[in-house]
Design a protein around this motif. Sequence first.
Motif, PDB file in Angstrom:
ATOM      1  N   VAL A 140       0.865  -1.179   0.000  1.00  0.00           N
ATOM      2  CA  VAL A 140       0.000   0.000   0.000  1.00  0.00           C
ATOM      3  C   VAL A 140       0.903   1.231   0.000  1.00  0.00           C
ATOM      4  O   VAL A 140       1.695   1.426   0.924  1.00  0.00           O
ATOM      5  N   ILE A 141       0.799   2.068  -1.047  1.00  0.00           N
ATOM      6  CA  ILE A 141       1.667   3.241  -1.140  1.00  0.00           C
ATOM      7  C   ILE A 141       0.931   4.557  -0.885  1.00  0.00           C
ATOM      8  O   ILE A 141       1.564   5.592  -0.740  1.00  0.00           O
ATOM      9  N   ASP A 142      -0.409   4.502  -0.822  1.00  0.00           N
ATOM     10  CA  ASP A 142      -1.178   5.702  -0.504  1.00  0.00           C
ATOM     11  C   ASP A 142      -2.580   5.273  -0.084  1.00  0.00           C
ATOM     12  O   ASP A 142      -3.094   4.266  -0.577  1.00  0.00           O
ATOM     13  N   THR A 143      -3.171   6.028   0.829  1.00  0.00           N
ATOM     14  CA  THR A 143      -4.553   5.779   1.226  1.00  0.00           C
ATOM     15  C   THR A 143      -5.344   7.075   1.126  1.00  0.00           C
ATOM     16  O   THR A 143      -4.804   8.159   1.347  1.00  0.00           O
ATOM     17  N   THR A 144      -6.615   6.932   0.756  1.00  0.00           N
ATOM     18  CA  THR A 144      -7.540   8.060   0.666  1.00  0.00           C
ATOM     19  C   THR A 144      -8.871   7.601   1.258  1.00  0.00           C
ATOM     20  O   THR A 144      -9.063   6.408   1.482  1.00  0.00           O
ATOM     21  N   PRO A 145      -9.809   8.512   1.486  1.00  0.00           N
ATOM     22  CA  PRO A 145     -11.129   8.077   1.967  1.00  0.00           C
ATOM     23  C   PRO A 145     -11.834   7.133   0.982  1.00  0.00           C
ATOM     24  O   PRO A 145     -12.646   6.312   1.384  1.00  0.00           O
ATOM     25  N   GLN A 146     -11.498   7.224  -0.303  1.00  0.00           N
ATOM     26  CA  GLN A 146     -12.134   6.384  -1.316  1.00  0.00           C
ATOM     27  C   GLN A 146     -11.495   5.001  -1.436  1.00  0.00           C
ATOM     28  O   GLN A 146     -12.100   4.071  -1.949  1.00  0.00           O
ATOM     29  N   GLY A 147     -10.245   4.861  -0.991  1.00  0.00           N
ATOM     30  CA  GLY A 147      -9.563   3.584  -1.113  1.00  0.00           C
ATOM     31  C   GLY A 147      -8.061   3.738  -0.973  1.00  0.00           C
ATOM     32  O   GLY A 147      -7.576   4.725  -0.429  1.00  0.00           O
ATOM     33  N   ALA A 148      -7.339   2.769  -1.502  1.00  0.00           N
ATOM     34  CA  ALA A 148      -5.881   2.765  -1.380  1.00  0.00           C
ATOM     35  C   ALA A 148      -5.242   2.528  -2.744  1.00  0.00           C
ATOM     36  O   ALA A 148      -5.860   1.951  -3.646  1.00  0.00           O
ATOM     37  N   TYR A 149      -4.007   2.962  -2.875  1.00  0.00           N
ATOM     38  CA  TYR A 149      -3.234   2.722  -4.092  1.00  0.00           C
ATOM     39  C   TYR A 149      -2.123   1.742  -3.762  1.00  0.00           C
ATOM     40  O   TYR A 149      -1.442   1.879  -2.742  1.00  0.00           O
ATOM     41  N   LEU A 150      -1.968   0.747  -4.634  1.00  0.00           N
ATOM     42  CA  LEU A 150      -1.006  -0.327  -4.418  1.00  0.00           C
ATOM     43  C   LEU A 150       0.067  -0.303  -5.497  1.00  0.00           C
ATOM     44  O   LEU A 150      -0.218  -0.043  -6.672  1.00  0.00           O
ATOM     45  N   ASP A 151       1.284  -0.596  -5.093  1.00  0.00           N
ATOM     46  CA  ASP A 151       2.405  -0.674  -6.029  1.00  0.00           C
ATOM     47  C   ASP A 151       2.377  -2.034  -6.714  1.00  0.00           C
ATOM     48  O   ASP A 151       2.611  -3.052  -6.085  1.00  0.00           O
ATOM     49  N   TRP A 152       2.069  -2.047  -8.006  1.00  0.00           N
ATOM     50  CA  TRP A 152       2.061  -3.305  -8.753  1.00  0.00           C
ATOM     51  C   TRP A 152       3.220  -3.372  -9.738  1.00  0.00           C
ATOM     52  O   TRP A 152       3.227  -4.149 -10.676  1.00  0.00           O
ATOM     53  N   GLY A 153       4.254  -2.540  -9.476  1.00  0.00           N
ATOM     54  CA  GLY A 153       5.490  -2.621 -10.235  1.00  0.00           C
ATOM     55  C   GLY A 153       5.599  -1.682 -11.419  1.00  0.00           C
ATOM     56  O   GLY A 153       6.570  -1.743 -12.164  1.00  0.00           O
ATOM     57  N   LEU A 154       4.621  -0.777 -11.611  1.00  0.00           N
ATOM     58  CA  LEU A 154       4.636   0.120 -12.765  1.00  0.00           C
ATOM     59  C   LEU A 154       4.877   1.573 -12.379  1.00  0.00           C
ATOM     60  O   LEU A 154       4.583   2.482 -13.143  1.00  0.00           O
ATOM     61  N   GLY A 155       5.414   1.802 -11.188  1.00  0.00           N
ATOM     62  CA  GLY A 155       5.710   3.160 -10.744  1.00  0.00           C
ATOM     63  C   GLY A 155       4.547   3.758  -9.975  1.00  0.00           C
ATOM     64  O   GLY A 155       3.394   3.343 -10.112  1.00  0.00           O
ATOM     65  N   GLU A 156       4.873   4.752  -9.161  1.00  0.00           N
ATOM     66  CA  GLU A 156       3.887   5.350  -8.265  1.00  0.00           C
ATOM     67  C   GLU A 156       2.712   5.987  -8.996  1.00  0.00           C
ATOM     68  O   GLU A 156       1.576   5.887  -8.566  1.00  0.00           O
ATOM     69  N   LYS A 157       2.963   6.641 -10.132  1.00  0.00           N
ATOM     70  CA  LYS A 157       1.861   7.311 -10.830  1.00  0.00           C
ATOM     71  C   LYS A 157       0.928   6.334 -11.540  1.00  0.00           C
ATOM     72  O   LYS A 157      -0.156   6.700 -11.950  1.00  0.00           O
ATOM     73  N   ASN A 158       1.340   5.076 -11.643  1.00  0.00           N
ATOM     74  CA  ASN A 158       0.502   4.053 -12.268  1.00  0.00           C
ATOM     75  C   ASN A 158       0.086   2.977 -11.272  1.00  0.00           C
ATOM     76  O   ASN A 158      -0.103   1.822 -11.630  1.00  0.00           O
ATOM     77  N   ALA A 159      -0.075   3.370 -10.008  1.00  0.00           N
ATOM     78  CA  ALA A 159      -0.483   2.420  -8.970  1.00  0.00           C
ATOM     79  C   ALA A 159      -1.878   1.886  -9.268  1.00  0.00           C
ATOM     80  O   ALA A 159      -2.697   2.552  -9.906  1.00  0.00           O
ATOM     81  N   VAL A 160      -2.155   0.673  -8.808  1.00  0.00           N
ATOM     82  CA  VAL A 160      -3.488   0.081  -8.994  1.00  0.00           C
ATOM     83  C   VAL A 160      -4.354   0.472  -7.800  1.00  0.00           C
ATOM     84  O   VAL A 160      -3.880   0.534  -6.660  1.00  0.00           O
ATOM     85  N   PHE A 161      -5.616   0.766  -8.057  1.00  0.00           N
ATOM     86  CA  PHE A 161      -6.538   1.251  -7.034  1.00  0.00           C
ATOM     87  C   PHE A 161      -7.256   0.093  -6.352  1.00  0.00           C
ATOM     88  O   PHE A 161      -7.732  -0.836  -7.001  1.00  0.00           O
ATOM     89  N   LEU A 162      -7.331   0.149  -5.038  1.00  0.00           N
ATOM     90  CA  LEU A 162      -8.092  -0.790  -4.212  1.00  0.00           C
ATOM     91  C   LEU A 162      -9.211   0.016  -3.552  1.00  0.00           C
ATOM     92  O   LEU A 162      -8.994   0.687  -2.542  1.00  0.00           O
ATOM     93  N   PRO A 163     -10.422   0.000  -4.159  1.00  0.00           N
ATOM     94  CA  PRO A 163     -11.515   0.802  -3.604  1.00  0.00           C
ATOM     95  C   PRO A 163     -11.859   0.387  -2.171  1.00  0.00           C
ATOM     96  O   PRO A 163     -11.701  -0.777  -1.797  1.00  0.00           O
ATOM     97  N   ARG A 164     -12.352   1.327  -1.375  1.00  0.00           N
ATOM     98  CA  ARG A 164     -12.721   1.052   0.016  1.00  0.00           C
ATOM     99  C   ARG A 164     -13.717  -0.114   0.085  1.00  0.00           C
ATOM    100  O   ARG A 164     -13.598  -0.983   0.933  1.00  0.00           O
ATOM    101  N   GLN A 165     -14.703  -0.150  -0.833  1.00  0.00           N
ATOM    102  CA  GLN A 165     -15.717  -1.209  -0.788  1.00  0.00           C
ATOM    103  C   GLN A 165     -15.168  -2.576  -1.216  1.00  0.00           C
ATOM    104  O   GLN A 165     -15.836  -3.593  -1.034  1.00  0.00           O
ATOM    105  N   GLU A 166     -13.943  -2.620  -1.720  1.00  0.00           N
ATOM    106  CA  GLU A 166     -13.306  -3.883  -2.098  1.00  0.00           C
ATOM    107  C   GLU A 166     -12.313  -4.359  -1.033  1.00  0.00           C
ATOM    108  O   GLU A 166     -11.564  -5.293  -1.252  1.00  0.00           O
ATOM    109  N   GLN A 167     -12.324  -3.705   0.136  1.00  0.00           N
ATOM    110  CA  GLN A 167     -11.426  -4.070   1.235  1.00  0.00           C
ATOM    111  C   GLN A 167     -12.215  -4.809   2.314  1.00  0.00           C
ATOM    112  O   GLN A 167     -13.106  -4.224   2.931  1.00  0.00           O
ATOM    113  N   GLN A 168     -11.893  -6.078   2.539  1.00  0.00           N
ATOM    114  CA  GLN A 168     -12.544  -6.819   3.624  1.00  0.00           C
ATOM    115  C   GLN A 168     -12.237  -6.172   4.963  1.00  0.00           C
ATOM    116  O   GLN A 168     -13.107  -6.080   5.822  1.00  0.00           O
TER     117      GLN A 168
END
Length: 179
Positions: free
Chosen positions: A67-95
């Motif tokens: 997890v490289i960033d968190t917001t009220p809407q969700g979190a951004y994850l490092d999937w190996g493509l650099g910080e500006k291309n992080a993959v989004f983990l929406p809040r409603q997709e977090q157990q």
Amino acid sequence: VVEQLKNSFLLEGGRYGDIPLIKQEAPQGTRVGQVLNAFVFIDQEGYLTATTLQPLAQVGQVAWLKVIDTTPQGAYLDWGLGEKNAVFLPRQEQQNPVELNRYCLVYLCFEERKGIYATTYLNDFLQDNASEFKQGDKVSILVANQTELGFKVIVNHRYWGLLYANEVFQPLHKGQTLT
């Protein structure tokens, strides 16, 4: 490579049209007509873009991502493509809520309106029964967590499995991949 622009190259994208690759990510000496191995994905603005970096996982796969960033809407994850291309983990997709600089086990999904995103609801995508395997088949496993019986693992990004503690002969940790 079909065209060289000031800050990027355009890659032949077939029915998707030309796809940009920023010059900093292209190998030194890249020229028009050259064939490159590239990963194509939808960026945060919704456009197809290319990179010569390889992601830690692709759509339809499970990964142990930071997890490289968190917001009220969700979190951004490092999937190996650099910080500006992080993959989004929406809040409603977090157990359970994820924490900054911690790792989480996610499945990568794609929907036309959402693009590529992550979810921690692995049971929606993984099956318990894997009748396709026979004894001696090589498989890829990702260690999910330790249980009373041993280690719960994900087999070939598609199935839940279990390594019994008395059959494990090396230290294992969450997120580790093995064959």
